[in-house]
Design a protein around this motif. Structure first.
Motif, PDB file in Angstrom:
ATOM      1  N   SER A 260     -59.883 -89.870   8.212  1.00 36.01           N
ATOM      2  CA  SER A 260     -60.473 -88.762   7.466  1.00 36.01           C
ATOM      3  C   SER A 260     -60.252 -87.413   8.144  1.00 36.01           C
ATOM      4  N   GLY A 261     -59.521 -87.389   9.247  1.00 36.84           N
ATOM      5  CA  GLY A 261     -59.282 -86.127   9.937  1.00 36.84           C
ATOM      6  C   GLY A 261     -60.278 -85.836  11.040  1.00 36.84           C
ATOM      7  N   ARG A 262     -61.022 -86.847  11.512  1.00 39.28           N
ATOM      8  CA  ARG A 262     -61.999 -86.618  12.575  1.00 39.28           C
ATOM      9  C   ARG A 262     -61.336 -86.152  13.858  1.00 39.28           C
ATOM     10  N   THR A 263     -60.161 -86.716  14.167  1.00 35.52           N
ATOM     11  CA  THR A 263     -59.490 -86.332  15.405  1.00 35.52           C
ATOM     12  C   THR A 263     -59.120 -84.862  15.389  1.00 35.52           C
ATOM     13  N   ALA A 264     -58.548 -84.407  14.302  1.00 34.72           N
ATOM     14  CA  ALA A 264     -58.164 -83.006  14.217  1.00 34.72           C
ATOM     15  C   ALA A 264     -59.390 -82.098  14.228  1.00 34.72           C
ATOM     16  N   THR A 265     -60.471 -82.518  13.555  1.00 39.47           N
ATOM     17  CA  THR A 265     -61.700 -81.728  13.565  1.00 39.47           C
ATOM     18  C   THR A 265     -62.264 -81.634  14.976  1.00 39.47           C
TER      19      THR A 265
END
Length: 782
Positions: free
Chosen positions: A162-167
């Motif tokens: 879900s894009g947690r790493t980038a967030t």
């Protein structure tokens, strides 16, 4: 008195019945409502044989008997829609440094095989710069950043990919500049000792690393027992203390599930939903097409919104990584590197990528206590694939049953139990990329509201089954056993779904599926399993390369001395697909009827004819009703008893069976909209050109002594139903005009109407009866 001399202006049906003498009424009733005894019906005594079994005593019988119903057509229609859009294939390129970037997610591949890749180390400044150029803020981003600054530690909980790493990287870059370090996912929170002053630290907590093992003695043997707890508030407080002391910051990443539910109730947990996929797509396209001519961005976005691209993707919403991948394909299409056909081929790989990601190493590390959570998640995903759009409660229960099958296959000696208060129902569907929604379950006679679970993508169901069936051979055994058990459940919402899924699997590998799935069910003494086997065979025959083999198998079973195999073959022909055509199935059913009549076992004769007539009735509800009507007419003219009885039973079935119980494996939207009506009544509206021929079939059935009583009772059901529906009443009255051809026909119909009006328990509506009476009188002019 001639037919023309009788006045059409007849009195009220009840009055007419009262005006006639009791003796006359009794005689007519006996003549019209009871089958005559002919030479073919013997009576006991004087050395004669006992009376033969009369198939018309069970006319219109449900082939499943007391075992269950054939279900509502809505269930079968939903199952067919589930597997209508199957997409496979995937290709992802890897860079020379083992790192690739998908949307808002950084992924490293610095190791392969068992265990975790060692990825601890600083994030290069150029990677953070690249992220800043494409990153789209997740909902609530400003609040996340504020909490991170205030507390020094944040736990981001969200869906996989879900894009947690980038967030997390973006948040840490915002508070620590370009001094961001990623920690090894294998490290435990309470084991972190090295804190870099002023740095941001990112740690992903793997689901299988949220506990530890302790030895436990069982039956004199030492077994590892997994204690699953994950980081507690106490662990997080200790880490925060270290971070604050060093003037550093930390972000932990946790996937949605039981641990995330607990941490979200604490001081550090924050939900991290994915940003809108359209926003991610636009941002990536803006970067990729920065040097492209004016209008390229709008053209690429219009291409992404095209029906062909959306249909090929097969997903309702894209994850950030998928949005970035799609942006790359669209940019290459704009530059001419990809043709439109190759673009669609690339889009078709997205659902397969998701399915492969779900099941790769799902039983790691191979010991049951540790693998059970991931096995349960895998089982739930497979259950959603089979029951997509079905009630959540039934899907979850089916998933638990499959999880048990998987568990005992992995470790037959370890007892398997169920968690009672594990992942909450609101969070569980996320693991299968599905959602809960309000829906209706078709029970045939009624619809009931349910909470249904559905994939967020129409192509995911087929992709999941294909990945499991073709990718992991050892899963086939527990999967087959699970489907066979479901196919023995009398509830149509279970056996219909399971049998259609079984047919899809058999179409991919008929030799295996036939031996492990179809034959054991076809030879079973369970009526539900035999119907399931017939349904699965017909569904498998949808595949052109498989159809000839299915037809040959049914031809062999039709001649078999095993009653169960013969029954399965007869029921399979009812779908009009297994033999290759409706005409071929009708030919096969006629041959079965001839052989059944010549059988000395009259009880067997009755059962075979009853099942065969149900299949012919189901064909009449299919895409070629005119061909079936033509064949019924020919069978009634046949001098052989078998085909004639088959036609009579079919006509009776059409009079008394609701259309919804005669669903087929081909889409019939017009009939589906009239599912609650008797089949013959539905055909009068959808196929008005057949009205005269249908009337002729019913007229001859009513006039046949051995079938007349059952036909009258069935016609009475149709007339009662039509009395409560104005539109249906109009069609039925037009049918009655054609049915009342001669005086004896009109007398028979008027007597039936009078009897229905005088019924002490359920009298027919007098106004509707008057309208029908007048229509019968109009038959004289017709």
């Amino acid at each position: 008195m001639s037919d023309q001399d009788e006045t059409p202006d007849a009195p009220d049906p009840q009055d007419a019945a009262e005006d006639r003498s009791p003796e006359k009424n009794a005689a007519d009733h006996k003549k019209a409502d009871k089958p005559e005894k002919g030479a073919d019906r013997r009576t006991p005594g004087d050395g004669q044989e006992p009376p033969e079994s009369n198939p018309f005593d069970q006319a219109g019988r449900n082939p499943l008997g007391a075992s269950g119903g054939t279900g509502g057509s809505g269930t079968a229609h939903a199952a067919l829609q589930t597997f209508a859009a199957g997409k496979t294939g995937r290709a992802i390129g890897f860079g020379a440094d083992g790192q690739y970037y998908e949307g808002n997610t950084f992924i490293n591949q610095l190791g392969f095989g068992g265990g975790h890749a060692m990825v601890q180390g600083p994030v290069p400044a150029e990677e953070l710069t690249r992220l800043a150029g494409v990153y789209c803020e997740a909902p609530g981003y400003e609040e996340m950043e504020q909490r991170l600054r205030e507390r020094g530690l944040l736990v981001l909980c969200g869906e996989h990919n879900s894009g947690r790493t980038a967030t997390g990287l973006s948040l840490l870059a915002g508070v620590a500049g370009d001094r961001v370090t990623r920690l090894d996912p294998g490290v435990k929170v309470h084991e972190i000792e090295e804190i870099r002053p002023g740095h941001g630290h990112l740690l992903k907590i793997e689901s299988e690393d949220t506990g530890w093992q302790e030895p436990e003695q069982t039956d004199g043997r030492s077994r590892p027992r997994v204690r699953r707890a994950g980081p507690t508030e106490l662990h997080l407080d200790g880490l925060r203390s270290k971070l604050v002391k060093a003037g550093a910051f930390g972000v932990l990443l946790v996937e949605n599930g039981e641990l995330a539910d607990r941490l979200l109730r604490g001081r550090y947990g924050v939900a991290c939903p994915a940003p809108p996929w359209e926003k991610v797509l636009r941002q990536h396209l803006r970067v990729l097409l920065a040097d492209a001519p004016d209008g390229a961005l709008d053209e690429a976005l219009a291409l992404a919104a095209g029906d062909d691209v959306i249909e090929t993707l097969g997903l309702d919403e894209l994850r950030p990584g998928e949005s970035a991948r799609l942006a790359g394909h669209l940019a290459r299409r704009q530059s001419g590197e990809l043709t439109h056909r190759r673009l669609l081929a690339a889009c078709s790989t997205f659902v397969d990528a998701q399915a492969r990601d779900w099941f790769a190493g799902a039983d790691r590390p191979g010991t049951l206590p540790e693998a059970l959570p991931t096995l349960s998640a895998a089982a739930f995903r497979i259950a959603v694939a089979v029951f997509n759009g079905s009630p959540y409660s039934l899907t979850a229960e089916a998933g638990e049953q499959l999880a048990w099958e998987l568990a005992v296959t992995l470790d037959p000696e370890t007892p398997v139990g169920r968690r009672l208060f594990g992942t909450h129902a609101e969070a569980r569907p996320v693991a299968a990329r599905s959602v809960l929604q309000d829906g209706e379950l078709d029970l045939g006679d009624a619809q009931v509201p349910v909470q249904a679970v559905r994939f967020q993508g129409e192509a995911l169901a087929t992709a999941v089954l294909r990945e499991v069936w073709h990718g992991y051979h050892n899963v086939r055994g527990p999967l087959v056993r699970w489907l066979r058990a479901l196919c023995d459940d009398p509830r149509p919402v279970l056996w219909v779904r399971a049998s259609i899924a079984a047919g899809v699997l058999c179409s991919w590998d008929l030799p295996y599926g036939s031996g492990e799935l179809i034959v054991p069910m076809a030879a079973s003494d369970s009526p539900v399993q035999r119907m399931s086997a017939a349904t699965a065979l017909a569904e498998a025959a949808r595949e052109p390369s498989v159809q000839p083999a299915v037809a040959a198998l049914l031809k062999e079973w039709a001649k078999s001395s095993h009653e169960e195999l013969l029954t399965t073959a007869v029921l399979a022909h009812g779908y009009g697909m297994a033999a290759g055509s409706v005409a071929a199935s009708l030919d096969a059913l006629a041959k079965v009827a001839v052989r059944a009549h010549d059988d000395t076992d009259t009880a067997h004769d009755t059962d075979v004819l009853s099942n065969a007539s149900f299949s012919v009735t189901r064909l009449l509800a299919g895409p070629e009703p005119e061909a079936v009507v033509h064949r019924l007419d020919a069978w009634l003219r046949d001098t052989r008893r078998g085909p004639a009885d088959l036609a009579l039973l079919t006509v009776i079935g059409a009079l008394r069976t609701r259309t919804t119980f005669l669903w087929g494996l081909q889409d019939m939207p017009e009939l589906q909209a009239r599912g609650k009506r008797m089949l013959l009544s539905a055909l009068l509206e959808t196929e008005p050109g057949l009205t005269g021929r249908l009337a002729s079939l019913v007229r001859r059935t009513l006039a046949t002594p051995r079938a007349g009583a059952a036909a009258q009772d069935s016609l009475a059901l149709l007339l009662r139903q039509a009395a409560g529906d104005t539109q249906q009443l109009e069609a039925v009255c037009g049918f009655l005009v054609r049915l009342a051809e001669g005086r004896r026909d009109r007398d028979r119909l008027r007597h039936l109407l009078a009897r229905l009006v005088k019924d002490p328990d359920e009298p027919l509506d007098r106004t509707a009866a008057r309208t029908m009476w007048d229509a019968v009188g109009e038959g004289a002019a017709a």
